[in-house]
Motif scaffolding. Structure first.
Motif, short mmCIF file in Angstrom:
data_model
loop_
_atom_site.label_atom_id
_atom_site.label_comp_id
_atom_site.label_asym_id
_atom_site.label_seq_id
_atom_site.Cartn_x
_atom_site.Cartn_y
_atom_site.Cartn_z
N ASN A 138 0.54 -1.55 0.24
CA ASN A 138 0.35 0.13 0.32
C ASN A 138 0.39 1.42 0.18
N ALA A 139 1.91 0.86 0.48
CA ALA A 139 3.14 2.27 0.88
C ALA A 139 3.31 2.90 -0.38
N ASP A 140 3.50 1.54 -1.01
CA ASP A 140 4.85 1.71 -2.92
C ASP A 140 3.56 2.31 -3.90
N HIS A 141 2.55 1.95 -3.56
CA HIS A 141 0.98 2.00 -4.17
C HIS A 141 1.06 3.84 -4.11
N SER A 145 1.68 6.75 -6.38
CA SER A 145 0.66 7.60 -6.96
C SER A 145 1.01 9.13 -6.80
N LEU A 146 1.53 9.48 -5.58
CA LEU A 146 1.97 10.69 -5.36
C LEU A 146 3.39 11.21 -6.47
N ALA A 147 3.77 9.92 -7.38
CA ALA A 147 4.62 10.25 -8.22
C ALA A 147 4.58 10.52 -9.22
N LEU A 148 3.74 9.23 -9.48
CA LEU A 148 3.73 9.30 -11.53
C LEU A 148 1.92 9.96 -11.75
N THR A 149 0.78 10.14 -11.32
CA THR A 149 -0.41 10.33 -11.40
C THR A 149 -0.93 11.94 -11.23
N GLY A 150 -1.43 12.75 -11.92
CA GLY A 150 -2.36 13.57 -11.65
C GLY A 150 -2.86 14.03 -10.43
N VAL A 151 -3.55 15.38 -9.77
CA VAL A 151 -4.38 15.12 -8.42
C VAL A 151 -5.65 14.73 -8.81
N TYR A 152 -6.32 15.32 -10.17
CA TYR A 152 -7.26 14.85 -10.45
C TYR A 152 -7.68 12.88 -10.72
N ALA A 156 -9.61 11.96 -7.73
CA ALA A 156 -10.79 10.34 -8.05
C ALA A 156 -10.64 9.24 -6.84
N THR A 157 -9.24 8.66 -7.00
CA THR A 157 -8.95 7.35 -6.20
C THR A 157 -9.37 7.85 -4.97
N ALA A 158 -8.62 8.65 -4.34
CA ALA A 158 -9.15 8.39 -2.65
C ALA A 158 -11.06 9.04 -3.14
N LYS A 184 -4.97 16.02 2.56
CA LYS A 184 -3.62 15.60 2.72
C LYS A 184 -3.50 14.05 2.49
N MET A 185 -4.77 13.75 2.01
CA MET A 185 -4.26 12.14 1.35
C MET A 185 -3.55 11.80 0.11
#
Length: 224
Positions: A138-141, A145-152, A156-158, A184-185
């Protein structure tokens, strides 16, 4: 909860499901019940507690804080989840603070008794190992996510992670999440999250009904 014995409570915890009757009975003498009020810290980042905590009722939030006071919400723990095992294994301070989101009841197992259980029961040791691997994945994911995906996409995932499936086949959030908490998420500012949420609302991805229940339309949501 007050009507149940410690042995009854232990038998309801998945981590202890494979204990023998004798091991469960011995463990029931070692655990104590504790209640935490909403907002109260169960464990604190940078401190040690030398105990394993198993959630019996309620919900807890895992938060990491940096030296500047900025926070990131790492996870939400539910009934049956446990915490404190990493600190017990490596003897280091807790890496995050875990606080009760609502009134939360826990079983507390002292560190020495936890170590004894691991040595006496291979199945429980494997269960703890699986839990640690799951948290690492989960930490790796989250890092990815923080490094490779955009805010949108992160928002959406959160939102989707916070939903459950209703009888109508649509997803909804039973518990409301503030935009500050979403920020914060996902590692973004509250202002940016508010902008994304407004876009989602305008495009019909999310909506609140008359009772305040937020519905998330997964089939419509295409992250940018």
């Amino acid at each position: 909860m007050s009507m149940l014995s410690n042995l009854d409570l232990i038998r309801r915890v998945p981590l202890f499901a494979l204990l023998t009757d004798a091991q469960a009975a011995s463990l029931s003498d070692a655990v104590v019940k504790e209640r935490f009020k909403r907002g109260e810290a169960i464990v604190e980042q940078g401190k040690t507690s030398n105990a394993l905590y198993i959630i019996l009722a309620g919900r807890a939030r895992v938060v990491m804080t940096d030296k500047r006071g900025r926070e990131v919400i790492l996870a939400t723990l539910q009934v049956g989840d446990y915490l404190g095992e990493m600190s017990l294994i490596d003897k280091e301070a807790h890496s995050a603070t875990v606080s009760a989101e609502v009134q939360t009841d826990v079983l507390v197992l002292a560190g020495d008794d936890f170590s004894r259980c691991l040595m006496e029961n291979t199945a429980m040791a494997h269960g703890v190992m699986r839990g640690l691997v799951k948290r690492l994945r989960n930490a790796d994911h989250k890092i990815g996510s923080l490094a490779l995906t955009g805010v949108y996409e992160r928002v959406a995932t959160a939102l989707l992670d916070a939903t459950e499936l209703g009888d109508d086949g649509e997803r909804f959030m039973r518990e409301k999440i503030s935009r500050q908490d979403i920020a914060k998420m996902v590692g973004a500012s509250r202002e940016m999250v508010s902008r994304v949420m407004k876009d989602f609302e305008e495009q019909g991805f999310i909506e609140a009904d008359a009772e305040g229940v937020v519905r998330v339309y997964e089939r419509r949501m295409v992250p940018r």
